[in-house]
Design a protein around this motif. Structure first.
Motif, mmCIF file in Angstrom:
data_model
loop_
_atom_site.group_PDB
_atom_site.id
_atom_site.type_symbol
_atom_site.label_atom_id
_atom_site.label_comp_id
_atom_site.label_asym_id
_atom_site.label_seq_id
_atom_site.Cartn_x
_atom_site.Cartn_y
_atom_site.Cartn_z
ATOM 1 N N ALA B 95 0.836 -1.197 0.000
ATOM 2 C CA ALA B 95 0.000 0.000 0.000
ATOM 3 C C ALA B 95 0.874 1.250 0.000
ATOM 4 O O ALA B 95 0.674 2.166 -0.803
ATOM 5 C CB ALA B 95 -0.915 -0.016 1.218
ATOM 6 N N LEU B 96 1.848 1.249 0.887
ATOM 7 C CA LEU B 96 2.726 2.416 0.982
ATOM 8 C C LEU B 96 3.480 2.653 -0.310
ATOM 9 O O LEU B 96 3.527 3.759 -0.838
ATOM 10 C CB LEU B 96 3.734 2.218 2.123
ATOM 11 N N SER B 97 4.079 1.591 -0.804
ATOM 12 C CA SER B 97 4.954 1.782 -1.951
ATOM 13 C C SER B 97 4.164 2.190 -3.189
ATOM 14 O O SER B 97 4.654 2.936 -4.017
ATOM 15 C CB SER B 97 5.789 0.529 -2.215
ATOM 16 N N LYS B 98 2.928 1.738 -3.265
ATOM 17 C CA LYS B 98 2.125 2.150 -4.418
ATOM 18 C C LYS B 98 1.770 3.631 -4.345
ATOM 19 O O LYS B 98 1.831 4.344 -5.337
ATOM 20 C CB LYS B 98 0.870 1.296 -4.532
ATOM 21 N N THR B 99 1.390 4.065 -3.170
ATOM 22 C CA THR B 99 1.104 5.494 -2.994
ATOM 23 C C THR B 99 2.325 6.332 -3.341
ATOM 24 O O THR B 99 2.254 7.294 -4.102
ATOM 25 C CB THR B 99 0.737 5.780 -1.527
ATOM 26 N N TRP B 100 3.440 5.931 -2.793
ATOM 27 C CA TRP B 100 4.649 6.725 -2.983
ATOM 28 C C TRP B 100 5.153 6.642 -4.418
ATOM 29 O O TRP B 100 5.710 7.596 -4.940
ATOM 30 C CB TRP B 100 5.706 6.287 -1.968
ATOM 31 N N ARG B 101 4.921 5.523 -5.012
ATOM 32 C CA ARG B 101 5.319 5.406 -6.401
ATOM 33 C C ARG B 101 4.532 6.433 -7.227
ATOM 34 O O ARG B 101 5.054 7.053 -8.141
ATOM 35 C CB ARG B 101 5.076 3.972 -6.864
ATOM 36 N N GLY B 102 3.265 6.612 -6.890
ATOM 37 C CA GLY B 102 2.458 7.616 -7.589
ATOM 38 C C GLY B 102 3.030 9.011 -7.429
ATOM 39 O O GLY B 102 3.164 9.757 -8.404
ATOM 40 N N LYS B 103 3.403 9.337 -6.228
ATOM 41 C CA LYS B 103 3.961 10.672 -5.987
ATOM 42 C C LYS B 103 5.289 10.850 -6.705
ATOM 43 O O LYS B 103 5.612 11.918 -7.215
ATOM 44 C CB LYS B 103 4.172 10.903 -4.492
ATOM 45 N N LEU B 104 6.048 9.786 -6.689
ATOM 46 C CA LEU B 104 7.335 9.835 -7.368
ATOM 47 C C LEU B 104 7.124 10.077 -8.855
ATOM 48 O O LEU B 104 7.805 10.897 -9.472
ATOM 49 C CB LEU B 104 8.056 8.504 -7.132
ATOM 50 N N ASP B 105 6.148 9.378 -9.408
ATOM 51 C CA ASP B 105 5.797 9.581 -10.811
ATOM 52 C C ASP B 105 5.468 11.034 -11.102
ATOM 53 O O ASP B 105 5.913 11.600 -12.095
ATOM 54 C CB ASP B 105 4.578 8.726 -11.151
ATOM 55 N N GLU B 106 4.673 11.605 -10.226
ATOM 56 C CA GLU B 106 4.300 13.004 -10.400
ATOM 57 C C GLU B 106 5.525 13.906 -10.439
ATOM 58 O O GLU B 106 5.643 14.782 -11.285
ATOM 59 C CB GLU B 106 3.435 13.451 -9.221
ATOM 60 N N ARG B 107 6.413 13.661 -9.471
ATOM 61 C CA ARG B 107 7.621 14.462 -9.413
ATOM 62 C C ARG B 107 8.441 14.317 -10.684
ATOM 63 O O ARG B 107 8.938 15.304 -11.233
ATOM 64 C CB ARG B 107 8.473 14.028 -8.224
ATOM 65 N N ILE B 108 8.572 13.091 -11.115
ATOM 66 C CA ILE B 108 9.342 12.856 -12.332
ATOM 67 C C ILE B 108 8.676 13.557 -13.516
ATOM 68 O O ILE B 108 9.334 14.182 -14.341
ATOM 69 C CB ILE B 108 9.490 11.346 -12.594
ATOM 70 N N ALA B 109 7.368 13.461 -13.554
ATOM 71 C CA ALA B 109 6.647 14.080 -14.670
ATOM 72 C C ALA B 109 6.843 15.596 -14.672
ATOM 73 O O ALA B 109 7.076 16.210 -15.711
ATOM 74 C CB ALA B 109 5.163 13.726 -14.590
#
Lengths: 156, 156
Positions: B95-109
């Motif tokens: 759960a945590l890693s999926k949420t954070w992966r989303g945020k990371l994606d946003e940052r990268i984008a």
DNA sequence: TGTTGACCTCAGGTTTAGTTGAGGTTTTAT
DNA sequence: ATAAAACCTCAACTAAACCTGAGGTCAACA
């Protein structure tokens, strides 16, 4: 006869409030940038700051650099090699933007690596010191015995 | 008879120094994290902190989140829904890693967009308020007359 | 000629993520 | 038994990037 404007345009000087409004930063921030040597100002006879229009570009450049994650001190350093009393040329901007683009690339690359590692680790449940790529870059060489399994096999 | 270890393994408890060494963070940082509610500790009769081995995983998770750029307060919030007294399960981590992966994606984008804009602007010399994509996201709607050309045509 | 509003300086506050040090207690090793 | 290493709390400090407010000046305009 009218003097030749050093800015190349017939532009009135700007007050700190005008610069703030047009550049989108607070007056206090402009004071702060001046204190840090990122920008300069002339003063009128009443000691109020007066800026050439080129300040807008300078502030814009600062903000772009900030968005790429460059700390102000480094921005200051990069800008410090350029004279304060003449507008930035296309050449200046090229040099700066290329450098910063490099740094931006690095940042993106770091985050992308992290994302890939995260993808590899979602669901794996390892996060173990010896094997997990998410741990190793920080926790280099465990030098420990057979490390514990860090995540429970999910039986609540 | 030996008690069943809640950690599921016969693991000695760890002192703060051991946790620091094995997790790669300073003792002071562990104190700090505890103060912020990110981690918890038991105390022995001498009032010294004693951690279950699962603390290592928790700290690892915190550090991964930090690398993705999540502020501690947000990490604390994400971890706060999970009990402190039981190890994270694979499910928790998912759960945590999926949420954070989303945020990371946003940052990268965001950074990638910026990079593309920068690429488009290197050499263009505009940085003009009306047109330049590097300026507009901040300086939305100039509402001004025909803005000045911001960069000089490069004749030193 | 007032009187606002914009400006000035300077000191101190804010947030994030910690680190450092003083003064004192506990644990561990000899 | 004693010394050294590790631990404790609490307060204060750091750094970045600003913001806020006090007390005073300047400029624009009616």
């Amino acid at each position: 006869m009218m003097e030749k404007c050093p800015n190349g345009a017939m532009s009135r000087e700007l007050s700190v409030g005008e610069v703030a409004e047009r550049s989108g930063v607070a007056v206090s921030t402009l004071h702060f940038y001046e204190e840090k040597g990122l920008i300069h100002s002339q003063r009128n006879r009443g000691n109020q700051r007066r800026y050439p229009r080129s300040i807008l570009r300078r502030v814009a450049v600062i903000k772009v650099a900030q968005r790429t994650g460059i700390p102000l001190a480094e921005i200051a350093e990069a800008l410090s090699v350029l004279p304060h009393d003449r507008p930035l040329t296309v050449k200046d901007w090229n040099a700066l933007s290329k450098t910063w683009r490099g740094k931006l690339d690095e940042r993106i690359a770091r985050l992308t690596r992290l994302r890939n590692q995260l993808d590899g680790c979602i669901g794996c449940g390892c996060l173990s010191m010896q094997e997990c790529p998410l741990r190793n870059p920080l926790d280099t060489l465990g030098a420990e015995g057979p490390g514990p399994r860090l995540l429970e096999p999910d039986v609540p």
